[in-house]
Design a protein around this motif. Structure first.
Motif, PDB file in Angstrom:
ATOM      1  N   MET A   1       0.403  -1.197   0.230  1.00 52.40           N
ATOM      2  CA  MET A   1      -0.205   0.232  -0.232  1.00 52.40           C
ATOM      3  C   MET A   1       0.864   1.315  -0.126  1.00 52.40           C
ATOM      4  O   MET A   1       0.997   2.609  -0.526  1.00 52.40           O
ATOM      5  N   ARG A   2       1.800   1.119   0.704  1.00 50.80           N
ATOM      6  CA  ARG A   2       3.056   2.455   1.002  1.00 50.80           C
ATOM      7  C   ARG A   2       3.399   2.723  -1.057  1.00 50.80           C
ATOM      8  O   ARG A   2       3.586   3.896  -0.761  1.00 50.80           O
ATOM      9  N   ASP A   3       4.082   1.152  -0.776  1.00 50.62           N
ATOM     10  CA  ASP A   3       3.747   1.923  -2.527  1.00 50.62           C
ATOM     11  C   ASP A   3       3.712   2.522  -3.362  1.00 50.62           C
ATOM     12  O   ASP A   3       4.063   3.293  -4.213  1.00 50.62           O
ATOM     13  N   ARG A   4       2.091   1.965  -3.500  1.00 49.91           N
ATOM     14  CA  ARG A   4       1.533   2.338  -4.766  1.00 49.91           C
ATOM     15  C   ARG A   4       0.748   3.931  -4.278  1.00 49.91           C
ATOM     16  O   ARG A   4       0.566   5.187  -5.356  1.00 49.91           O
ATOM     17  N   VAL A   5       0.913   4.209  -2.795  1.00 48.48           N
ATOM     18  CA  VAL A   5       0.388   5.257  -2.626  1.00 48.48           C
ATOM     19  C   VAL A   5       1.636   6.418  -2.445  1.00 48.48           C
ATOM     20  O   VAL A   5       1.684   7.628  -3.461  1.00 48.48           O
ATOM     21  N   ALA A   6       2.948   5.911  -2.428  1.00 45.69           N
ATOM     22  CA  ALA A   6       3.929   6.660  -3.069  1.00 45.69           C
ATOM     23  C   ALA A   6       4.341   7.109  -4.386  1.00 45.69           C
ATOM     24  O   ALA A   6       4.676   8.195  -4.573  1.00 45.69           O
ATOM     25  N   LEU A   7       3.438   6.617  -5.821  1.00 42.30           N
ATOM     26  CA  LEU A   7       3.587   6.808  -6.814  1.00 42.30           C
ATOM     27  C   LEU A   7       2.659   8.519  -6.754  1.00 42.30           C
ATOM     28  O   LEU A   7       3.294   9.221  -7.586  1.00 42.30           O
ATOM     29  N   VAL A   8       1.989   8.338  -6.350  1.00 40.39           N
ATOM     30  CA  VAL A   8       1.292   9.387  -5.992  1.00 40.39           C
ATOM     31  C   VAL A   8       1.663  10.957  -4.929  1.00 40.39           C
ATOM     32  O   VAL A   8       0.668  11.658  -4.849  1.00 40.39           O
ATOM     33  N   GLY A   9       2.856  10.378  -4.660  1.00 40.70           N
ATOM     34  CA  GLY A   9       3.229  11.818  -3.251  1.00 40.70           C
ATOM     35  C   GLY A   9       2.505  11.008  -1.757  1.00 40.70           C
ATOM     36  O   GLY A   9       2.825  12.514  -1.588  1.00 40.70           O
ATOM     37  N   GLY A  10       1.763  10.739  -1.851  1.00 42.10           N
ATOM     38  CA  GLY A  10       0.965  10.165  -0.306  1.00 42.10           C
ATOM     39  C   GLY A  10       1.921   9.414   0.543  1.00 42.10           C
ATOM     40  O   GLY A  10       2.697   9.031   0.561  1.00 42.10           O
ATOM     41  N   ARG A  11       1.109   8.912   1.423  1.00 46.74           N
ATOM     42  CA  ARG A  11       1.891   8.586   2.575  1.00 46.74           C
ATOM     43  C   ARG A  11       1.000   7.708   3.602  1.00 46.74           C
ATOM     44  O   ARG A  11      -0.838   8.113   3.458  1.00 46.74           O
ATOM     45  N   VAL A  12       0.769   6.525   4.191  1.00 45.51           N
ATOM     46  CA  VAL A  12       0.355   6.392   4.929  1.00 45.51           C
ATOM     47  C   VAL A  12       0.400   5.876   6.110  1.00 45.51           C
ATOM     48  O   VAL A  12       2.157   5.977   6.589  1.00 45.51           O
ATOM     49  N   ALA A  13      -0.229   5.845   7.450  1.00 45.21           N
ATOM     50  CA  ALA A  13       0.044   5.658   8.832  1.00 45.21           C
ATOM     51  C   ALA A  13      -1.336   5.058   9.279  1.00 45.21           C
ATOM     52  O   ALA A  13      -2.528   4.391   8.975  1.00 45.21           O
ATOM     53  N   PHE A  14      -1.046   3.368  10.217  1.00 44.10           N
ATOM     54  CA  PHE A  14      -1.838   2.975  10.658  1.00 44.10           C
ATOM     55  C   PHE A  14      -1.499   2.784  12.014  1.00 44.10           C
ATOM     56  O   PHE A  14      -0.141   3.046  12.514  1.00 44.10           O
ATOM     57  N   GLY A  15      -2.558   3.036  13.089  1.00 42.72           N
ATOM     58  CA  GLY A  15      -2.468   2.982  13.912  1.00 42.72           C
ATOM     59  C   GLY A  15      -3.686   2.103  15.146  1.00 42.72           C
ATOM     60  O   GLY A  15      -4.896   2.086  14.329  1.00 42.72           O
ATOM     61  N   PRO A  16      -3.735   2.369  16.236  1.00 47.86           N
ATOM     62  CA  PRO A  16      -5.497   1.874  17.392  1.00 47.86           C
ATOM     63  C   PRO A  16      -5.743   3.277  16.940  1.00 47.86           C
ATOM     64  O   PRO A  16      -5.228   4.151  17.372  1.00 47.86           O
ATOM     65  N   GLY A  17      -6.899   3.258  17.070  1.00 45.04           N
ATOM     66  CA  GLY A  17      -8.076   4.060  16.966  1.00 45.04           C
ATOM     67  C   GLY A  17      -8.198   4.616  18.723  1.00 45.04           C
ATOM     68  O   GLY A  17      -8.528   3.811  19.880  1.00 45.04           O
ATOM     69  N   ASP A  18      -8.908   5.695  18.714  1.00 46.06           N
ATOM     70  CA  ASP A  18      -8.849   5.901  20.247  1.00 46.06           C
ATOM     71  C   ASP A  18     -10.702   5.675  21.416  1.00 46.06           C
ATOM     72  O   ASP A  18     -10.028   5.295  22.287  1.00 46.06           O
ATOM     73  N   ALA A  19     -11.510   5.093  20.365  1.00 42.05           N
ATOM     74  CA  ALA A  19     -12.466   3.818  21.425  1.00 42.05           C
ATOM     75  C   ALA A  19     -12.008   2.460  20.439  1.00 42.05           C
ATOM     76  O   ALA A  19     -13.195   1.706  20.931  1.00 42.05           O
ATOM     77  N   GLY A  20     -11.111   2.308  20.660  1.00 40.85           N
ATOM     78  CA  GLY A  20     -10.740   0.576  20.083  1.00 40.85           C
ATOM     79  C   GLY A  20     -10.180   0.226  18.746  1.00 40.85           C
ATOM     80  O   GLY A  20     -10.739   1.368  18.203  1.00 40.85           O
ATOM     81  N   GLY A  21     -10.460  -0.813  18.446  1.00 41.08           N
ATOM     82  CA  GLY A  21     -10.052  -1.071  17.313  1.00 41.08           C
ATOM     83  C   GLY A  21      -8.933  -0.725  16.096  1.00 41.08           C
ATOM     84  O   GLY A  21      -7.635   0.203  17.251  1.00 41.08           O
ATOM     85  N   ALA A  22      -8.496  -0.508  15.255  1.00 47.20           N
ATOM     86  CA  ALA A  22      -7.628   0.192  14.586  1.00 47.20           C
ATOM     87  C   ALA A  22      -7.522   0.987  13.384  1.00 47.20           C
ATOM     88  O   ALA A  22      -9.412   0.962  12.964  1.00 47.20           O
ATOM     89  N   VAL A  23      -6.780   1.908  13.061  1.00 45.46           N
ATOM     90  CA  VAL A  23      -7.025   3.335  12.007  1.00 45.46           C
ATOM     91  C   VAL A  23      -6.268   3.160  11.036  1.00 45.46           C
ATOM     92  O   VAL A  23      -4.606   3.132  11.473  1.00 45.46           O
ATOM     93  N   LEU A  24      -6.459   2.577   9.590  1.00 42.30           N
ATOM     94  CA  LEU A  24      -6.146   3.317   8.767  1.00 42.30           C
ATOM     95  C   LEU A  24      -5.902   4.511   7.855  1.00 42.30           C
ATOM     96  O   LEU A  24      -7.345   5.533   7.621  1.00 42.30           O
ATOM     97  N   ARG A  25      -4.865   5.494   8.225  1.00 45.28           N
ATOM     98  CA  ARG A  25      -5.209   6.646   6.772  1.00 45.28           C
ATOM     99  C   ARG A  25      -3.856   6.612   6.129  1.00 45.28           C
ATOM    100  O   ARG A  25      -3.214   6.192   6.021  1.00 45.28           O
TER     101      ARG A  25
END
Length: 401
Positions: A353-377
């Motif tokens: 996913m990082r490689d795909r997003v980097a091709l258009v100048g973006g970035r990826v972040a992943f971590g736990p959510g405030d209310a539990g679970g996980a969040v991908l941005r």
């Protein structure tokens, strides 16, 4: 000949020729001295002013330098008729540096008038006729040749533009063929998995269930052990079947041409149907280019596939919005969360996913959510390129890929 050094060399050469011709017949008088002074003045004017007009100058400065050259030509021809050789330099110079055909023609006429004035001042009415004849022939030839060369240049520029358009269209066509090939291959793999592995696993589950029913009335320790093994086989087959169906769902192509919001809704509906995980979609974006929409859609597809694999979630949310010159994709779930390890260790597919997003100048972040679970941005700049953007905030924390 739009290299300024070539024009400098031409100006020096024509000046040297004029001076050399005036030196052929000594003794030298005031007219010869006047010729040398005008020739030197011309060279100084060119080196200090005229060369700045190369390769092209605005209409006002072009008219000014043309008048200056014409005056020097008229004065020089008054001293010595051979000074009219200067027109061999002036005609092409004023034409090639003109901002338009009209300016070029006006400058050519000024040079021709200078010839007539110079001959008339030198020889009187008889000189007027000679100067007019010389000027007419030279200016007609210059304008005809200039128009012809200009037409050739315009034709060449048009061909270059058409060639650039054709190459761009070919590039777009090649990219479309590649995208179509990828979509076709994903669809083929999805069909193959559904028609082979998934069907075989379905059959294995049915056989395990039938065997369990046959072993149910049988008593004894061996029968009980065999029943446990069959139950384990059934559970493993069910898990494998769930994985296979998830692969089919993740590989099944989703058409981005319908628009990102509609494509995400179709993707989520298929995911919910296959897994039972309820998915809500919020996509408040429009006017994105197709490449960016495809990147965001594939990221959402990969994120949902990994929610199914790792999160053990019951609900998920997909949201796309504009934020500070960027497009932000967030995928949240109420599952187990990323855990204490590095996000990539859970097989979330962040590397691809990082490689795909980097091709258009973006970035990826992943971590736990405030209310539990996980969040991908996923954050991608609207203007494209690799411009730095603000750090991911809100509900996203943790490791940035």
């Amino acid at each position: 000949m739009q290299n300024v050094r070539w024009w400098d060399a031409a100006a020096i050469t024509v000046t040297a020729v004029i001076v050399a011709l005036s030196l052929i017949e000594p003794p030298y008088g005031p007219r010869d001295v006047g010729t040398w002074i005008v020739a030197g003045t011309f060279l100084l004017v060119h080196l200090a002013w005229g060369r700045r007009c190369v390769p092209e100058v605005a209409a006002g400065p072009h008219l000014a330098i043309s008048i200056a050259y014409a005056v020097l030509l008229a004065v020089g021809t008054t001293f010595d008729p051979t000074f009219s050789i200067m027109q061999a330099f002036l005609y092409p110079f004023v034409w090639s540096t003109a901002p338009s055909v009209r300016s070029a023609i006006v400058a050519n006429v000024l040079v021709a008038i200078a010839i007539v004035v110079g001959y008339t001042a030198r020889f009187g009415l008889e000189g007027f006729a000679t100067g007019a004849a010389v000027a007419t022939l030279s200016v007609v030839f210059s304008i005809a040749l200039g128009l012809w060369i200009t037409r050739i240049a315009e034709y060449g520029e048009e061909r270059a533009r058409l060639l650039a358009d054709l190459q761009a269209a070919q590039g777009q066509l090649a990219a479309m063929h590649r995208d179509a090939g990828v979509v076709d291959e994903r669809a083929r793999l999805a069909r193959e998995i559904h028609d082979t592995i998934a069907q075989s696993l379905t059959g294995l589950v049915m056989v395990a269930q039938r065997t369990s029913r046959r072993l149910a009335p049988v008593e004894g320790e061996a029968a009980a052990s065999a029943g446990d093994d069959v139950e384990l086989m059934e559970q493993m087959a069910r898990d494998a079947l769930t994985e296979a169906r998830g692969l089919v769902a993740s590989l099944a192509p989703v058409d981005p041409d319908t628009g990102l919001a509609e494509a995400l809704r179709r993707l989520s509906a298929g995911f919910e149907r296959e897994t039972g995980v309820r998915v809500t979609v919020t996509a408040d974006v429009s006017g994105l280019d197709r490449e960016l929409e495809v990147v965001l859609l594939r990221c959402a597809q990969e994120a949902l596939a990994n929610v199914r694999k790792h999160a053990r979630a019951t609900t998920a949310e997909v949201e796309v919005a504009r934020l500070d010159g960027e497009v932000v994709l967030e995928v949240r779930d109420d599952g187990d969360g990323p855990g204490p390890g590095v996000a990539g260790d859970r097989g979330f597919g962040l590397a691809g996913m990082r490689d795909r997003v980097a091709l258009v100048g973006g970035r990826v972040a992943f971590g736990p959510g405030d209310a539990g679970g996980a969040v991908l941005r996923v954050l991608v700049p609207l203007a494209g390129g690799a411009d730095d953007a603000a750090e991911a905030a809100g509900t996203t924390t943790g490791v940035e890929a």
